[in-house]
Design a protein around this motif. Sequence first.
Motif, mmCIF file in Angstrom:
data_model
loop_
_atom_site.group_PDB
_atom_site.id
_atom_site.type_symbol
_atom_site.label_atom_id
_atom_site.label_comp_id
_atom_site.label_asym_id
_atom_site.label_seq_id
_atom_site.Cartn_x
_atom_site.Cartn_y
_atom_site.Cartn_z
ATOM 1 N N MET A 1 0.840 -1.171 0.000
ATOM 2 C CA MET A 1 0.000 0.000 0.000
ATOM 3 C C MET A 1 0.890 1.241 0.000
ATOM 4 O O MET A 1 1.831 1.339 0.772
ATOM 5 C CB MET A 1 -0.905 0.019 1.235
ATOM 6 N N THR A 2 0.570 2.175 -0.869
ATOM 7 C CA THR A 2 1.314 3.416 -0.962
ATOM 8 C C THR A 2 0.740 4.418 0.037
ATOM 9 O O THR A 2 -0.468 4.625 0.098
ATOM 10 C CB THR A 2 1.226 4.001 -2.383
ATOM 11 N N VAL A 3 1.625 5.017 0.791
ATOM 12 C CA VAL A 3 1.204 6.020 1.766
ATOM 13 C C VAL A 3 1.179 7.375 1.063
ATOM 14 O O VAL A 3 2.164 7.761 0.430
ATOM 15 C CB VAL A 3 2.169 6.043 2.972
ATOM 16 N N PRO A 4 0.065 8.096 1.177
ATOM 17 C CA PRO A 4 -0.021 9.398 0.522
ATOM 18 C C PRO A 4 1.058 10.368 1.020
ATOM 19 O O PRO A 4 1.419 10.357 2.202
ATOM 20 C CB PRO A 4 -1.413 9.914 0.908
ATOM 21 N N ALA A 5 1.552 11.191 0.117
ATOM 22 C CA ALA A 5 2.600 12.162 0.451
ATOM 23 C C ALA A 5 2.166 13.095 1.574
ATOM 24 O O ALA A 5 2.970 13.460 2.441
ATOM 25 C CB ALA A 5 2.989 12.961 -0.784
ATOM 26 N N GLU A 6 0.884 13.465 1.564
ATOM 27 C CA GLU A 6 0.375 14.357 2.610
ATOM 28 C C GLU A 6 0.480 13.713 3.984
ATOM 29 O O GLU A 6 0.819 14.370 4.969
ATOM 30 C CB GLU A 6 -1.094 14.743 2.343
ATOM 31 N N LEU A 7 0.210 12.423 4.050
ATOM 32 C CA LEU A 7 0.313 11.696 5.315
ATOM 33 C C LEU A 7 1.767 11.618 5.760
ATOM 34 O O LEU A 7 2.084 11.822 6.941
ATOM 35 C CB LEU A 7 -0.286 10.292 5.172
ATOM 36 N N LEU A 8 2.662 11.328 4.836
ATOM 37 C CA LEU A 8 4.088 11.285 5.163
ATOM 38 C C LEU A 8 4.575 12.637 5.684
ATOM 39 O O LEU A 8 5.349 12.700 6.647
ATOM 40 C CB LEU A 8 4.906 10.858 3.941
ATOM 41 N N ALA A 9 4.115 13.714 5.054
ATOM 42 C CA ALA A 9 4.517 15.056 5.487
ATOM 43 C C ALA A 9 4.022 15.346 6.901
ATOM 44 O O ALA A 9 4.753 15.900 7.734
ATOM 45 C CB ALA A 9 3.996 16.100 4.511
#
Length: 91
Positions: A1-9
Amino acid sequence: MTVPAELLALREQIDALDQQLFSVLAERFKVTAQVGELKKKFQLPAQDVAREAQQLEKTAKLIADAGLNAEFALRVQRLILDEVVAQHKQC
């Protein structure tokens, strides 16, 4: 599953805030250790109930100003104060 960039930020922000939080807490305990040494030197009790009441009153105002959950924030403050007293008793 790819984690959204916004969540990573956001997670990066949380990690940075945690680092700041614990750095400030460590600095606070360094200062309270000095207080403990002075209390020992001047034969003062480890616990100052009047000072704790003042701190909790200040905390209540900070909580209101910051919009934090009052019960949670006061538990955290109480935990910090109890740890300080325990450290002072070890001096």
